[in-house]
Design a protein around this motif. Structure first.
Motif, mmCIF file in Angstrom:
data_model
loop_
_atom_site.group_PDB
_atom_site.id
_atom_site.type_symbol
_atom_site.label_atom_id
_atom_site.label_comp_id
_atom_site.label_asym_id
_atom_site.label_seq_id
_atom_site.Cartn_x
_atom_site.Cartn_y
_atom_site.Cartn_z
ATOM 1 N N GLY A 175 0.865 -1.172 -0.062
ATOM 2 C CA GLY A 175 -0.128 0.007 0.057
ATOM 3 C C GLY A 175 0.940 1.209 0.105
ATOM 4 O O GLY A 175 0.482 2.330 -0.580
ATOM 5 N N LYS A 176 2.008 1.361 0.664
ATOM 6 C CA LYS A 176 2.805 2.390 0.784
ATOM 7 C C LYS A 176 3.349 2.618 -0.575
ATOM 8 O O LYS A 176 3.785 3.870 -1.140
ATOM 9 C CB LYS A 176 3.868 2.251 1.998
ATOM 10 N N ARG A 177 3.760 1.670 -1.224
ATOM 11 C CA ARG A 177 4.157 1.643 -2.779
ATOM 12 C C ARG A 177 3.246 2.100 -3.607
ATOM 13 O O ARG A 177 3.562 1.991 -5.299
ATOM 14 C CB ARG A 177 4.755 0.420 -3.118
ATOM 15 N N ASN A 178 1.958 2.086 -3.202
ATOM 16 C CA ASN A 178 0.930 2.437 -4.414
ATOM 17 C C ASN A 178 0.661 1.152 -5.075
ATOM 18 O O ASN A 178 0.141 1.405 -6.183
ATOM 19 C CB ASN A 178 0.967 3.496 -4.928
ATOM 20 N N ARG A 179 1.129 -0.036 -4.629
ATOM 21 C CA ARG A 179 0.596 -1.312 -5.360
ATOM 22 C C ARG A 179 -0.716 -1.729 -5.252
ATOM 23 O O ARG A 179 -1.450 -2.230 -6.272
ATOM 24 C CB ARG A 179 1.716 -2.213 -5.079
ATOM 25 N N VAL A 180 -1.137 -1.493 -4.042
ATOM 26 C CA VAL A 180 -2.688 -1.781 -3.861
ATOM 27 C C VAL A 180 -3.288 -0.703 -2.796
ATOM 28 O O VAL A 180 -2.413 0.153 -2.309
ATOM 29 C CB VAL A 180 -2.598 -3.196 -2.845
ATOM 30 N N GLN A 181 -4.494 -0.710 -3.039
ATOM 31 C CA GLN A 181 -5.050 0.221 -2.371
ATOM 32 C C GLN A 181 -6.413 -0.314 -1.370
ATOM 33 O O GLN A 181 -7.051 -1.125 -1.897
ATOM 34 C CB GLN A 181 -6.172 1.324 -3.226
ATOM 35 N N ALA A 182 -6.115 -0.132 -0.123
ATOM 36 C CA ALA A 182 -7.166 -0.560 0.946
ATOM 37 C C ALA A 182 -8.391 0.094 0.585
ATOM 38 O O ALA A 182 -8.665 1.366 0.655
ATOM 39 C CB ALA A 182 -6.529 -0.332 2.409
ATOM 40 N N VAL A 183 -9.329 -0.445 0.277
ATOM 41 C CA VAL A 183 -10.636 0.124 0.063
ATOM 42 C C VAL A 183 -11.575 -0.006 1.200
ATOM 43 O O VAL A 183 -12.147 1.104 1.660
ATOM 44 C CB VAL A 183 -11.688 -0.720 -1.237
ATOM 45 N N HIS A 184 -11.592 -0.963 1.977
ATOM 46 C CA HIS A 184 -12.258 -1.367 3.173
ATOM 47 C C HIS A 184 -11.503 -2.032 4.002
ATOM 48 O O HIS A 184 -10.748 -2.747 3.633
ATOM 49 C CB HIS A 184 -13.636 -1.936 2.817
ATOM 50 N N LYS A 185 -11.972 -2.017 5.354
ATOM 51 C CA LYS A 185 -11.218 -3.000 6.134
ATOM 52 C C LYS A 185 -11.047 -4.362 5.828
ATOM 53 O O LYS A 185 -12.230 -5.031 5.830
ATOM 54 C CB LYS A 185 -11.764 -2.869 7.804
ATOM 55 N N GLY A 186 -9.812 -4.878 5.394
ATOM 56 C CA GLY A 186 -10.067 -6.315 4.969
ATOM 57 C C GLY A 186 -10.224 -6.506 3.271
ATOM 58 O O GLY A 186 -10.069 -7.601 3.152
ATOM 59 N N PHE A 187 -10.422 -5.265 2.826
ATOM 60 C CA PHE A 187 -10.755 -5.444 1.277
ATOM 61 C C PHE A 187 -9.720 -4.696 0.373
ATOM 62 O O PHE A 187 -9.707 -3.430 1.175
ATOM 63 C CB PHE A 187 -12.060 -5.220 0.990
ATOM 64 N N TYR A 188 -9.159 -4.923 -0.513
ATOM 65 C CA TYR A 188 -8.181 -4.347 -1.219
ATOM 66 C C TYR A 188 -8.610 -4.459 -2.823
ATOM 67 O O TYR A 188 -9.143 -5.098 -3.211
ATOM 68 C CB TYR A 188 -6.783 -5.087 -1.274
ATOM 69 N N THR A 189 -7.957 -3.639 -3.531
ATOM 70 C CA THR A 189 -7.654 -3.429 -4.919
ATOM 71 C C THR A 189 -6.429 -3.301 -5.506
ATOM 72 O O THR A 189 -5.637 -2.644 -4.792
ATOM 73 C CB THR A 189 -8.807 -2.573 -5.554
ATOM 74 N N ALA A 190 -5.935 -4.012 -6.359
ATOM 75 C CA ALA A 190 -4.764 -3.719 -7.024
ATOM 76 C C ALA A 190 -4.723 -2.339 -7.933
ATOM 77 O O ALA A 190 -5.832 -2.136 -8.489
ATOM 78 C CB ALA A 190 -4.468 -4.977 -8.115
ATOM 79 N N VAL A 191 -3.662 -1.575 -7.854
ATOM 80 C CA VAL A 191 -3.394 -0.457 -8.516
ATOM 81 C C VAL A 191 -3.039 -0.633 -9.877
ATOM 82 O O VAL A 191 -1.883 -0.911 -9.605
ATOM 83 C CB VAL A 191 -2.711 0.632 -7.805
ATOM 84 N N PRO A 192 -3.713 -0.353 -10.916
ATOM 85 C CA PRO A 192 -3.002 -0.511 -12.278
ATOM 86 C C PRO A 192 -1.876 0.367 -12.419
ATOM 87 O O PRO A 192 -1.617 1.670 -11.937
ATOM 88 C CB PRO A 192 -4.108 0.017 -13.223
#
Length: 266
Positions: A43-60
């Motif tokens: 997340g700090k590298r902007n590779r994933v985004q935390a959307v909701h607690k316990g749920f993520y999306t990959a960052v294109p």
């Protein structure tokens, strides 16, 4: 395989969203603390985004400069994860139904209580509205790059714009969008579902906008046929404004305590 490679594989196969539990299941030999730390690092590298607690999306890759993913990319998967119904609503639904004049900066989502808490990055792009029940029969759906999106049909969009006008800037804004939607509406064809989905005062106000403000007599007459058997008491056009000594509209049983000035569309 690393967690980063696992996310890459999901993204390439069309599944850019995932839950913390799915990562733990995919890497059963890793301690849960290690999984948390790796997701935090990504997340700090902007590779994933935390959307909701316990749920993520990959960052294109094209979005990694900001690390912010448009909600259209994950909203349907988020609500599947939460087990809650939803639809894209208000001005955002207006755009999906072809009303391009009022383009919102945030995606409007209607769902059911209790309220949802999402990450700060996602919250800045979302606008929330809540109902007791979702009127599924009044929803359309469209395909996105990552799945299906549900949004209110033209009739429900018009109703919501009036019922929740305080969320979009008032009845003048509602009238502007409704003017672009009206050709696609069939209020009589949706009469039973609309009556269940909204309130009589909302339909009175919508009828007045169509009839008096927008001069859309056909659509207004359809609404009049739906509500005329039940319309008895006068109600203010704007419940937030005083309405003493104001003119009254006999047809729609409304106290006209607000001037409505929609934008010119042409």
């Amino acid at each position: 395989m690393t967690i980063s490679e696992w996310i890459d594989n999901r993204e390439m196969t069309g599944f850019p969203t995932f839950s913390y539990n799915e990562v733990c299941e995919a890497f059963p030999t890793l301690a849960t603390q290690s999984v948390s730390m790796e997701l935090y690092r990504l997340g700090k590298r902007n590779r994933v985004q935390a959307v909701h607690k316990g749920f993520y999306t990959a960052v294109p890759i094209q979005l990694r400069a900001t690390g912010i993913v448009p909600p259209y990319n994950y909203i349907d998967q988020l609500f599947t994860h939460l087990g809650k119904p939803y639809y894209i609503s208000l001005l955002s639904a207006g755009v999906l139904n072809g009303a391009a004049h009022q383009r919102p900066q945030r995606l409007s989502i209607t769902t059911v209580f209790p309220k949802i808490s999402v990450s700060k990055r996602s919250e800045s792009q979302l606008y929330w509205c809540y109902r007791k029940e979702i009127p599924h029969a009044l929803l359309n759906k469209t395909n996105s790059d990552t799945g299906t999106l549900f949004y209110s049909n033209p009739e429900l969009t018009a109703v919501d714009l009036v019922q929740y006008s305080q969320l979009i800037g008032g009845l003048s804004t509602a009238a502007t969008v409704i003017a672009e939607l009206v050709e696609k509406t069939d209020f009589l064809g949706q009469a039973d579902e609309l009556v269940k989905a909204t309130t009589l005062p909302t339909l009175q106000r919508l009828g007045y906008l169509l009839d008096v403000v927008l001069d859309e007599k056909k659509a207004a007459d359809e609404l009049s046929k739906i509500i005329s058997p039940y319309t008895k008491n006068y109600r203010p056009l704007d419940t937030s404004q005083p309405h003493d000594n104001c003119a009254r509209d006999k047809k729609w049983k409304l106290i006209i305590n607000q001037d409505i000035d929609p934008d010119e569309l042409w």
